[in-house]
Design an enzyme around this catalytic site. Sequence first.
Site, PDB file in Angstrom:
ATOM      1  N   GLY A   1     -85.282   2.450 -13.043  1.00 25.48           N
ATOM      2  CA  GLY A   1     -85.243   0.907 -13.020  1.00 25.48           C
ATOM      3  C   GLY A   1     -84.114   0.567 -12.295  1.00 25.48           C
ATOM      4  O   GLY A   1     -84.459   1.289 -11.193  1.00 25.48           O
ATOM      5  N   ARG A   2     -83.688  -0.250 -12.352  1.00 24.63           N
ATOM      6  CA  ARG A   2     -83.411  -1.031 -11.132  1.00 24.63           C
ATOM      7  C   ARG A   2     -82.295   0.293  -9.722  1.00 24.63           C
ATOM      8  O   ARG A   2     -83.128  -0.054  -8.796  1.00 24.63           O
ATOM      9  CB  ARG A   2     -82.110  -2.463 -11.426  1.00 24.63           C
ATOM     10  CG  ARG A   2     -82.474  -2.990 -11.693  1.00 24.63           C
ATOM     11  CD  ARG A   2     -81.193  -4.479 -11.999  1.00 24.63           C
ATOM     12  NE  ARG A   2     -80.776  -4.392 -13.096  1.00 24.63           N
ATOM     13  CZ  ARG A   2     -80.530  -4.179 -14.764  1.00 24.63           C
ATOM     14  NH1 ARG A   2     -80.867  -5.045 -14.920  1.00 24.63           N
ATOM     15  NH2 ARG A   2     -79.635  -3.478 -15.034  1.00 24.63           N
ATOM     16  N   ILE A   3     -81.403   0.651 -10.685  1.00 25.83           N
ATOM     17  CA  ILE A   3     -80.469   1.658  -9.322  1.00 25.83           C
ATOM     18  C   ILE A   3     -81.857   2.964  -9.412  1.00 25.83           C
ATOM     19  O   ILE A   3     -81.977   2.999  -7.978  1.00 25.83           O
ATOM     20  CB  ILE A   3     -79.809   2.146 -10.358  1.00 25.83           C
ATOM     21  CG1 ILE A   3     -78.407   0.645 -10.560  1.00 25.83           C
ATOM     22  CG2 ILE A   3     -78.976   3.244  -9.517  1.00 25.83           C
ATOM     23  CD1 ILE A   3     -77.627   1.429 -11.590  1.00 25.83           C
TER      24      ILE A   3
ATOM     25  N   THR B   1     -75.312  10.271 -10.895  1.00 27.07           N
ATOM     26  CA  THR B   1     -74.561   8.539 -10.904  1.00 27.07           C
ATOM     27  C   THR B   1     -75.000   8.239 -12.187  1.00 27.07           C
ATOM     28  O   THR B   1     -74.066   6.815 -11.615  1.00 27.07           O
ATOM     29  CB  THR B   1     -74.112   7.916 -10.333  1.00 27.07           C
ATOM     30  OG1 THR B   1     -76.514   7.928  -9.483  1.00 27.07           O
ATOM     31  CG2 THR B   1     -74.218   8.990  -8.574  1.00 27.07           C
ATOM     32  N   SER B   2     -75.660   8.442 -13.301  1.00 23.63           N
ATOM     33  CA  SER B   2     -75.653   7.405 -14.223  1.00 23.63           C
ATOM     34  C   SER B   2     -74.026   7.744 -15.581  1.00 23.63           C
ATOM     35  O   SER B   2     -73.307   6.855 -15.454  1.00 23.63           O
ATOM     36  CB  SER B   2     -76.983   8.328 -15.497  1.00 23.63           C
ATOM     37  OG  SER B   2     -76.500   9.612 -15.528  1.00 23.63           O
ATOM     38  N   ARG B   3     -74.540   8.691 -16.858  1.00 23.92           N
ATOM     39  CA  ARG B   3     -73.266   8.710 -17.352  1.00 23.92           C
ATOM     40  C   ARG B   3     -73.446   9.959 -17.873  1.00 23.92           C
ATOM     41  O   ARG B   3     -74.022  10.645 -18.034  1.00 23.92           O
ATOM     42  CB  ARG B   3     -73.469   8.268 -18.306  1.00 23.92           C
ATOM     43  CG  ARG B   3     -73.031   6.207 -18.642  1.00 23.92           C
ATOM     44  CD  ARG B   3     -72.412   6.073 -18.388  1.00 23.92           C
ATOM     45  NE  ARG B   3     -70.978   4.979 -18.445  1.00 23.92           N
ATOM     46  CZ  ARG B   3     -71.223   4.152 -17.493  1.00 23.92           C
ATOM     47  NH1 ARG B   3     -71.669   4.453 -16.346  1.00 23.92           N
ATOM     48  NH2 ARG B   3     -70.813   2.350 -17.502  1.00 23.92           N
TER      49      ARG B   3
ATOM     50  N   GLU C   1     -64.621  12.135 -19.190  1.00 28.25           N
ATOM     51  CA  GLU C   1     -63.887  11.236 -17.651  1.00 28.25           C
ATOM     52  C   GLU C   1     -62.251  11.356 -18.788  1.00 28.25           C
ATOM     53  O   GLU C   1     -62.733   9.975 -19.527  1.00 28.25           O
ATOM     54  CB  GLU C   1     -64.700   9.982 -17.525  1.00 28.25           C
ATOM     55  CG  GLU C   1     -65.624  10.749 -16.909  1.00 28.25           C
ATOM     56  CD  GLU C   1     -66.805   9.133 -16.410  1.00 28.25           C
ATOM     57  OE1 GLU C   1     -66.143   7.927 -15.992  1.00 28.25           O
ATOM     58  OE2 GLU C   1     -67.382   9.241 -16.731  1.00 28.25           O
TER      59      GLU C   1
ATOM     60  N   HIS D   1     -66.199   9.191 -10.556  1.00 31.17           N
ATOM     61  CA  HIS D   1     -66.771   7.955 -11.363  1.00 31.17           C
ATOM     62  C   HIS D   1     -66.636   6.755 -10.044  1.00 31.17           C
ATOM     63  O   HIS D   1     -66.150   5.302 -10.142  1.00 31.17           O
ATOM     64  CB  HIS D   1     -66.215   7.508 -12.137  1.00 31.17           C
ATOM     65  CG  HIS D   1     -67.599   6.730 -13.152  1.00 31.17           C
ATOM     66  ND1 HIS D   1     -67.676   6.820 -14.733  1.00 31.17           N
ATOM     67  CD2 HIS D   1     -68.277   5.588 -12.404  1.00 31.17           C
ATOM     68  CE1 HIS D   1     -68.650   6.181 -14.824  1.00 31.17           C
ATOM     69  NE2 HIS D   1     -69.164   5.152 -13.467  1.00 31.17           N
TER      70      HIS D   1
HETATM   71  C1  GLV Z   1     -70.219   1.822 -13.874  1.00 28.82           C
HETATM   72  O1  GLV Z   1     -70.450   2.812 -14.058  1.00 28.82           O
HETATM   73  C2  GLV Z   1     -71.368   1.191 -14.660  1.00 28.82           C
HETATM   74  O2  GLV Z   1     -71.631   0.907 -15.609  1.00 28.82           O
HETATM   75  O3  GLV Z   1     -71.088  -0.343 -14.045  1.00 28.82           O
END
Ligand code: GLV
Length: 326
Positions: free
Chosen positions: A156-158, A237-239, A268, A285
């Site tokens: 996607g975007r990221i 770096t997602s969830r 978390e 995070h």
């Molecule tokens: C951070 O984890 C966000 O979803 O913006």
Amino acid sequence: MAKPKVYATHELFPDARKILDATCDVEYWSQQERPSRDELLRRIKDKEGLVCLLTEKINDELLRAAPKLRIASNVAVGYDNIDVDACSKRGVVATNTPGVLDETTADFAWTLLMAIARRVVEGDQFARSGNWKSWNLDQFCGTDIGGKTLGIVGLGRIGSAVARRAAGFQMKVIYTNTKRIPADVEKSLNVEYRDMNQLLAESDFISLHVPLRPETRGLFDSPKFHRMKRTAYLINTSRGPVVDEAALVASLESKTIAGAALDVYENEPFIHPGLKRPNVVLAPHLGSATVETRTKMAVMAATNLVSIFKGQMPPHMINPQVLKKS
Ligand code: GLV
């Protein structure tokens, strides 16, 4: 006319406060520790708007406690903390902050990738320890990034921003996605499509960029780790819940994969003790954590919120059908 009452679960940056305070009567939670659930439910009782973080669960219980609520504005792009159906049923608009954090989060995925590949954290700890006596040929040798294969799960975007950065390292970039992207976009990003199993088998680094949904919960489980190269690293770096953390720990212990670099965790801020090992880099995070980006996110969340009270469509609605119906 009295301004609408709003609760913000965090102090926001001045640019965002200016926007909120001009239109709303805002009560800010000013402590670093998140408000307890009871505190939140108590504070929200008479509020028409809520600015919340991803740490707050916006579910039926909260909506019941806030009968006047018209909007829940999340200061995050991910909104797995929000029960969107429950909001829609009660006519509450939910909003998020897409777009402004893509580049910053992609930078951080790369920060983690490089940190684990080049053993930066181990080296830092050693450098501070006072135990460094001499330069040695085999000290903290990591692994090359250049020329390796980067596997992106979720383009996607990221994910796309992560892919673009790989060009500087002459990496081969492969991706898997629920939908294959158009050939011209693949070409411009210099990425090749693979199914999940092919991606697992070919990648030297795998970076996760999928939202947390029922179908992505536990996506990276034991069978997936067993299909990865023994020399491969996982970057997340997602969830956190996209990865089965117990399975990851078992894979690290059995050397099924080489290591991991994580920004997010299943529960978390709890971190599985089995992850606290030298071949894992841990961050709390921080994906979008720059002053510039967090300011943009807060401004976007404030703008989303005040739109409702100005009779406008919030720019980034998760459930636009709520306003279309009325
Ligand atoms: C951070 O984890 C966000 O979803 O913006």
